[in-house]
Design an enzyme around this catalytic site. Sequence first.
Site, short mmCIF file in Angstrom:
data_model
loop_
_atom_site.label_atom_id
_atom_site.label_comp_id
_atom_site.label_asym_id
_atom_site.label_seq_id
_atom_site.Cartn_x
_atom_site.Cartn_y
_atom_site.Cartn_z
N ARG A 1 0.97 -1.14 -0.01
CA ARG A 1 -0.08 0.13 0.22
C ARG A 1 0.89 1.28 0.14
NH1 ARG A 1 -0.70 4.90 2.74
NH2 ARG A 1 -0.30 3.70 4.73
N ASP A 2 1.41 1.54 1.16
CA ASP A 2 2.53 2.57 1.22
C ASP A 2 3.46 2.69 -0.10
OD1 ASP A 2 3.02 5.15 2.34
OD2 ASP A 2 3.35 4.44 4.17
N CYS B 1 3.71 9.33 0.42
CA CYS B 1 2.40 9.70 0.32
C CYS B 1 2.07 10.91 -0.75
CB CYS B 1 1.88 10.28 1.71
SG CYS B 1 0.02 11.03 1.53
N HIS C 1 8.50 7.04 8.34
CA HIS C 1 9.32 7.35 7.12
C HIS C 1 10.83 7.91 7.31
CE1 HIS C 1 6.14 6.99 3.95
NE2 HIS C 1 5.35 6.79 5.29
N HIS D 1 4.84 3.64 12.62
CA HIS D 1 5.08 3.81 11.27
C HIS D 1 5.97 5.05 10.64
CE1 HIS D 1 2.38 4.22 7.17
NE2 HIS D 1 3.28 5.18 7.15
N ASN E 1 9.73 4.41 3.67
CA ASN E 1 9.74 4.01 4.92
C ASN E 1 10.88 3.31 5.54
OD1 ASN E 1 6.90 3.98 3.47
ND2 ASN E 1 6.02 3.74 5.38
#
Length: 299
Positions: free
Chosen positions: A12-13, A237, A206, A204, A246
């Site tokens: 996803r990310d 994002c 980055h 989470h 990340n």
Amino acid sequence: MTKVNVVEIGPRDGFQSISCMQIPTETKIEIIDRIIASGVKHIQCTSFVSPKAIPQMSDAAQVASYCINKYPDLDFFALVPNFRGAQNAVAAGLKKVTPVISLSVSHNLNNVRKTHEQSMDEFKQIMDTFPELTLDVDIATAFGCPFEGRKTTPELVDFVGKLHDKGIRNFNICDTIGVAYPSQVRDVFTTLLKTFPDTHFSVHIHDTRNMGILNSLEAVRVGVDTVQTTLGGLGGCPFAPGATGNTATEDFVYLLNLEDYETGVDQKKLVEAAKYEVEKIPGNYSGHHIQISVEQKGF
Ligand code: COA
Ligand code: ZN
């Protein structure tokens, strides 16, 4: 040995940050298969967003259905920006979703085009309509925002409190643009774990300023048992200027295994999966292990 849950969120990310090509669904699935072969059991496999906003995620239902059918015992979930996303995720067979809300109002407006109140109303609608669905909420820009600047622990605690009052008990505390630093991470998680003992938090991070692994480790050291990372450190994002990759899963697992945390993940297999991903997808990778091409005995 303390157990740490490694949660892979690259599908996803990571994939959402790729706009130069539409990654074939088979490639996404092949990468997910390879991640699972390394022992990872928790995967954010996609997001149910508007295909106009993020065309890369337009195969969300196919990816999610594949995962659930092939690995019925593993923990799959998807990011949802609104009620419609949750409906689509449930229709695809998911039992857990990640609604996203930003601590900063400006980023929330930019990302999901909603005020805090509108997002919270949407969460209520999801909870009322799907009482069996697990909500694992992403709090974006928890450490700092590209539009509003640095965020403080009291601001974050107050905000988590509002969502806690609405019945939410699972949060991912996200450093969306990679501005956190270790003592801030320590302060944030020590305070959250103490203030909300009935609530689960994951971290989470980055890696914008090369502090990803440091910040992720700091969270684990103060008692966070679940860490979200991406294979190869791929990520970013599209609605947060300056957001980069990340903390890389293969690098972080290497560290955790050496520091005697129990991950259940084979780091060498992860590196192979990351190398495969780099071959297939041109993107922004912050991972370091994938760059090592020579054999180093015993490492
Ligand atoms: N899945 C699929 N389509 C969706 C959708 C969803 N979850 N939510 C909205 N849509 C569609 C609507 O049907 C509408 O389509 P149309 O133009 O063909 O009629 C369009 O998107 C706009 O819908 P609207 O309800 O007006 O949404 P909006 O413009 O207020 O908000 C978002 C749009 C937030 C749903 C959209 O921008 C989005 O999905 N953003 C992704 C955010 C994200 O993933 N950020 C990165 C991760 S943190
Ligand atoms: Zn992120």
